[in-house]
Design a protein around this motif. Structure first.
Motif, PDB file in Angstrom:
ATOM      1  N   TRP B 170      -1.070 -62.386 -14.258  1.00  0.00           N
ATOM      2  CA  TRP B 170      -0.922 -63.722 -13.751  1.00  0.00           C
ATOM      3  C   TRP B 170      -2.396 -63.708 -13.196  1.00  0.00           C
ATOM      4  N   SER B 173      -5.033 -62.580 -15.487  1.00  0.00           N
ATOM      5  CA  SER B 173      -5.010 -63.396 -17.100  1.00  0.00           C
ATOM      6  C   SER B 173      -5.836 -65.010 -16.596  1.00  0.00           C
ATOM      7  N   ARG B 174      -5.553 -65.293 -15.330  1.00  0.00           N
ATOM      8  CA  ARG B 174      -6.740 -66.616 -15.046  1.00  0.00           C
ATOM      9  C   ARG B 174      -8.607 -65.995 -15.132  1.00  0.00           C
ATOM     10  N   GLU B 370      -6.143 -63.126 -21.993  1.00  0.00           N
ATOM     11  CA  GLU B 370      -4.592 -63.718 -21.734  1.00  0.00           C
ATOM     12  C   GLU B 370      -3.774 -61.931 -21.762  1.00  0.00           C
TER      13      GLU B 370
END
Lengths: 36, 519
Positions: B170, B173-174, B370
């Motif tokens: 997570w 992916s940011r 992502e």
């Protein structure tokens, strides 16, 4: 703790704290100069 | 050239680099090394290695990273391609993706244990285990090495691993500013805050059991800091200090270069590198040295602490500390803080280890962020299985030696030689000083050119002779573990070959030279 222990601990901590204060004060002042 | 991601703030990059450097080793490895190698006297070779090896390597990696970023490359194959006009350069650079990726496979799993223990501290799950032996069996069952009343399989370990891996994916992916930088801005202050709270609590313990007046916190600090100068003539102590500096700064595995590649060419690397090194030293010497060992001496006494320290950092963190928290007022709270501190320190480092492969997939294969993060998550999930399932056969230890010990030094030697000897010392020095916010004393030029590579080569030679030969020949390894050890080596070789092939595929499209870029 012996006197030698105290001396080494305080000297080591002092060196690191001086280094940290020096670098972060410069980093923060350069960042605020850029903002201006 | 497509515009690359950038750090949002100067303080953000310094905190992200510091978060990368501060890991489990600061809180577990340093106190054990210091106490076992001459106490306060250990700080003499430690600081010498800090100045002659740690800071120069930190600057070199920041410099190589920013240099590569100018040409649109966030990983060492691209960086080395521009440093050395030779077809081999990019393949040598592949090591700078293999090492962090192989490391992140088992590091994520170890980090997930700290999350698990943080939750167990909060719920008091291990609070009924009152003996050292009992704690050994508790961890053993958690790791699936045995089945007992605490755990009947790997289910719990997998649960915490999935959570840790999910968080990693997570955050990756940011992206740089909204993921890694934000994580660093939250986690570094929290690590320091939790550390200070724990240090204050440890200092307030005094003498927990009046029946044993020798078992007190001051003796604990004495165990770490009382200098034994006679030990300075022992080369092992100098080697231990050098190794500690090397590991603690997280140099030699490509992550710093990737982070630094997101700087602009006018950004400073010298002051920022110094800030990173000093933050790491603060977390290690001031906080790390004041928690685990002093509290263990206060509760177990000097002799048992020596035995625990001699068995390694993990024994201190996962066996001794949980026992101590049971004897603390508010032990569940402080246990949660301690393991959550380790978790944050480990999480920020594991994200940094995965970022080189992220950057490689995004830049060389034009993969969306992502998708790249998800792909890395799936790869880790798949490749970590033998590490989890064959832990008791020495699979993780074998990987750790080749990647986490020898591999790092080999890669550091390669990058120093490439930057200061192939790219050229004058070019390298000019590159480092570009945009520098502080003046670097000229003697660092000589240190980086001669002393740092010399230091590294000695470290490499001694480790290879001391441990490499016996690991290679599987000395002392039980015969039933042989297939698993070979499997670990096969896996590492497979990862290396795959990465070399990926670099080859990526380079089939034209990569301009430095001269082309200058035109």
């Amino acid at each position: 703790m012996t006197l030698g222990g105290w001396i080494f601990m305080i000297l080591s901590w002092s060196c690191i704290i001086v280094l940290i204060v020096f670098s972060y004060s410069k980093i923060l002042s350069s960042e605020s100069n850029k903002d201006k | 050239m497509k515009s690359r991601e950038k750090w949002a703030t100067r303080i953000g990059i310094v905190l992200a680099m510091s978060a990368n450097a501060v890991g489990l080793g600061n809180f577990l490895r340093f106190p054990v090394q210091c106490a076992g190698n001459g106490g306060g006297a250990f700080m003499i070779p430690y600081f010498i290695a800090f100045v002659f090896l740690g800071i120069p390597l930190m600057w070199i990696e920041w410099g190589i990273g920013r240099f590569g970023g100018k040409y649109g490359h966030g990983t060492t194959p691209g960086m080395f391609h521009y440093l050395w006009k030779h077809p081999m350069a990019k393949y040598l650079g592949a090591i700078g993706i293999v090492i962090p990726f192989a490391l992140v496979l088992y590091y994520t799993y170890i980090v997930s244990w700290t999350l698990g223990y943080s939750v167990f501290s909060f719920t008091g799950k291990y609070f009924a285990v009152e003996s050292y032996e009992g704690m050994v069996h508790f961890l053993s069952a958690y790791q699936g090495k045995e089945i007992n009343q605490h755990f009947n399989g790997l289910g719990t370990a997998y649960l915490f691993f999935f959570i840790t891996l999910g968080l990693n994916v997570w955050i990756l992916s940011r992206g740089i500013s909204k993921g890694i930088e934000l994580l660093a801005k939250i986690s570094v202050p929290l690590i320091i805050l939790f550390g200070i709270v724990l240090v204050i609590r440890v200092c307030m313990i005094g003498t927990p059991d009046p029946a044993y007046p020798d078992r007190n916190v001051m003796n604990g600090f004495g165990f770490i800091w009382n200098p034994d100068f006679s030990i300075l003539t022992d080369s092992k102590v100098w080697l231990a200090a050098t190794g500690q500096i090397f590991f603690t700064l997280s140099v030699g595995f490509g992550a710093i270069q990737t982070y630094a590649s997101y700087l602009t060419k006018k950004d400073d690397v010298v002051l920022s590198g110094l800030g990173t090194s000093s933050t790491n030293a603060f977390a290690e010497v001031v906080l790390g040295g004041s928690i685990a060992i002093p509290v263990t001496v206060a509760f177990f006494g000097l002799q048992q602490t020596q035995e625990i320290a001699a068995s390694g950092s993990f024994d201190l963190g996962f066996f001794a500390m949980p026992l101590i928290f049971q004897k603390f007022p508010l032990g569940q709270l402080f246990g949660t803080l301690w393991f959550f501190l380790l978790f944050l320190a480990g999480l920020t480092s594991s994200v940094a280890m995965a970022q080189p492969l992220m950057a490689f997939l995004q830049e060389e294969f034009k993969m969306k962020r992502e998708k790249a993060a998800l792909m890395i998550g799936v790869l880790i999930l798949f490749l970590v299985q033998p590490i989890i399932l064959f832990l008791k056969y020495g699979f993780l230890n074998e990987m750790d030696f080749w990647i986490g010990t020898l591999g790092l030094v080999v890669f550091a030697v390669i990058e120093v030689v490439l930057f200061f000897w192939v790219f050229g010392a004058k070019n390298a020095w000019k590159e480092l000083l570009q945009g520098a916010d502080i003046k670097v004393p000229r003697f660092f030029y000589l240190i980086m050119k001669y002393i740092t590579p010399f230091y590294l080569m000695i470290l490499l030679a001694v480790w290879f002779v001391q441990d490499g030969i016996s690991v290679l020949s599987m000395k002392g390894v039980p015969e039933e573990n042989y297939p698993y050890i070979w499997f670990a080596r096969f896996l590492l070789t497979g990862i290396l070959i795959s990465m070399v092939l990926l670099v080859r595929i990526a380079w089939q499209k034209k990569h301009p030279t430095r001269e082309d870029m200058a035109r």
